[in-house]
Design an enzyme around this catalytic site. Structure first.
Site, PDB file in Angstrom:
ATOM      1  N   SER B  46       0.850  -1.091  -0.146  1.00 59.98           N
ATOM      2  CA  SER B  46      -0.135  -0.131   0.067  1.00 59.98           C
ATOM      3  C   SER B  46       0.928   1.295   0.048  1.00 59.98           C
ATOM      4  O   SER B  46       1.828   1.242   1.018  1.00 59.98           O
ATOM      5  CB  SER B  46      -0.851  -0.066   1.129  1.00 59.98           C
ATOM      6  N   GLU B  47       0.673   2.172  -1.090  1.00 53.55           N
ATOM      7  CA  GLU B  47       1.719   3.344  -1.172  1.00 53.55           C
ATOM      8  C   GLU B  47       1.724   4.172   0.110  1.00 53.55           C
ATOM      9  O   GLU B  47       2.558   5.083  -0.060  1.00 53.55           O
ATOM     10  CB  GLU B  47       1.472   3.975  -2.494  1.00 53.55           C
ATOM     11  N   ASN B  48       0.804   4.188   1.023  1.00 54.22           N
ATOM     12  CA  ASN B  48       0.895   5.003   2.123  1.00 54.22           C
ATOM     13  C   ASN B  48       1.841   4.681   3.022  1.00 54.22           C
ATOM     14  O   ASN B  48       1.840   5.416   3.992  1.00 54.22           O
ATOM     15  CB  ASN B  48      -0.576   5.293   2.704  1.00 54.22           C
TER      16      ASN B  48
END
Lengths: 243, 211
Positions: B46-48
């Site tokens: 998840s790019e967060n």
């Protein structure tokens, strides 16, 4: 010994560092890991014409949404500003400006700014609107866009635990932009859920070393709003993991 | 009959390989997580700032500090790690992610992708989409073959502002699947949804592709 970095609350921590027209970095992804206390105090300070570097613009009346509602923000530098009706209204009325950065480019610009790097060439955004007006360079058949480092007057960050020296540890995905922004401002203000004495935090586990933090407060009354509550049913034998 | 959302997710899941690090976009791509074959080890990024994204939590176990890039509450796995946004995009931009599956508004015959803005409408922003398509080794797009108004979305050239140039490797629509071996090749029609004819696909596809 009391550290000079510790302030009693958000309002006193902001004193003397907040100016109209300043550039502000604000940690968080959506409303996850946002400095709730410092944003509220910034709202109360009445400071105006802010340029805010933050991945998102908060929700209506939540996080940076508070500052938007009070018309304290002149410009946002963000990667995504959906889910905010007030922002949309102000944007369409020409009351607030937006500079979109690809999320990773924004993160790297902040990292570079904090690390004393003028800029970097990236293939992200080459051939798109993002590259317009920027220097490009073609190397070995690949086109790269020059992106400049980003710095701010003040950064507001939120950590899980911190000590009086300003060492910070974040929790889970509430880390996001916080450690990068902490490095890229003249003055970094941190709020933590738990402020402890030196020696309590394991030095090997520090995410943000205290050199990057000038002022720190123990936060209070965290709302920790969930933007999209998704759950799964307890079904025996079900393999479904997302709705 | 065109493929359903679930069919599309199941088809996209066939692109997964054991040991892959994968980034799933919002919408149908997220559903791909339900179709990871048993026994296959796939790590979702998840790019967060999370590697090893687990399933949605059971009710009452939601953690506001634990969300995916779609801002949905998720859970951790025993293998999960967390990191900053700069580190997250070092993984993405640096080519460490094997596969990205994302949605699109338009795909062009040369692999250009548009999925972030419609001029004249409120622009929400590109989020991490430009970084993902520029950096991830293999990009799979899942989208409807035509818009709600019936306009083709697999075109000669994108009309909407681009997310990336020459970045799509595989296109899965509700009518067909198009692939190309390298980014120098034309797309080739490799699968057709049940009950859908090649003529129908041809009539709804301005993009040039190999049959």
């Amino acid at each position: 010994m009391t550290s000079k970095k510790v302030y009693a609350d958000a309002a006193s921590a902001l004193k003397g560092v907040v100016k109209d027209g300043m550039t502000l970095m604000c940690g968080g992804f959506g409303v996850c890991g946002i400095p709730e206390n410092l944003i509220a105090a910034l709202h109360d300070s009445g400071v105006r014409n802010l340029t805010v570097v933050s991945n998102n613009a908060g929700l209506d009346g939540v996080g940076l949404g508070l500052l938007l509602k009070a018309r304290q923000i002149r410009k946002m530098i963000s990667s995504y500003v959906g889910e905010n009706k007030e922002f949309e209204r102000q944007y369409l009325a020409g009351e607030v400006e937006i500079e979109f950065n690809p999320q990773g480019t924004m993160a790297e610009r902040i990292r570079a700014g904090g690390a004393g790097i003028y800029g970097f060439f990236t293939k992200v955004g080459a051939g798109t609107q993002v590259a317009e007006g920027k220097e490009t360079r073609t190397v070995d058949g690949e086109t790269y866009v020059l992106e400049k480092g980003l710095v701010a007057d003040v950064a507001l960050v939120k950590a899980w635990k911190g000590d009086t020296e300003g060492n910070l540890i974040y929790r889970k995905t509430a880390r996001n932009f916080n450690p990068n922004m902490a490095t890229a401002a003249q003055v970094t203000l941190a709020e933590v859920e738990e402020l402890v004495e030196p020696g309590v935090l394991d030095g090997d586990s520090i995410h943000t070393p205290g050199i990057f933090v000038q002022r720190i407060i123990q936060g209070a009354n965290y709302t920790k709003m969930i933007e999209k509550r998704t759950v799964r049913k307890r079904v025996e034998g079900s393999r479904a993991v997302v709705a | 009959m065109p493929w359903s959302r679930e069919d599309l997710a199941a088809r996209a899941a066939k692109e997964l390989k054991d040991g892959f690090y994968v980034n799933l976009g919002i919408g149908i791509p997220t559903l791909v997580a339900n179709y990871i074959p048993p026994g296959m080890h796939v790590v979702l990024q998840s790019e967060n700032g999370m590697l090893g994204t687990g399933p949605f939590p059971f009710e009452g176990e939601e953690d506001p500090d634990l969300i995916n890039a779609g801002k949905q509450t998720v859970t951790a796995l025993p293998t999960t790690s967390y990191f900053s946004s700069a580190d997250s995009f070092a993984m993405i931009r640096g080519g460490h992610i094997n596969l990205a599956i994302l949605g699109a508004m338009e795909v062009a015959e040369n692999g250009d992708l548009a999925n972030w803005m419609i001029p004249g409408k409120m622009v929400k922003g590109m989020g991490g989409a430009m970084d993902l398509v520029a950096g991830v080794k293999r990009v799979v797009v899942v989208m409807d073959h035509t818009s709600k108004e019936g306009d083709p979305k697999f075109k000669k050239a994108c009309e909407l502002p681009l997310t990336g140039t020459n970045v799509v490797d595989l296109l899965i629509t509700d009518l067909a699947v198009f692939s190309r071996p390298t980014r120098r090749d034309l797309f080739k029609l490799i699968e057709v949804a049940p009950g859908v004819t090649r003529d129908e696909i041809r009539s709804k596809t301005p993009a040039k592709y190999l049959e």
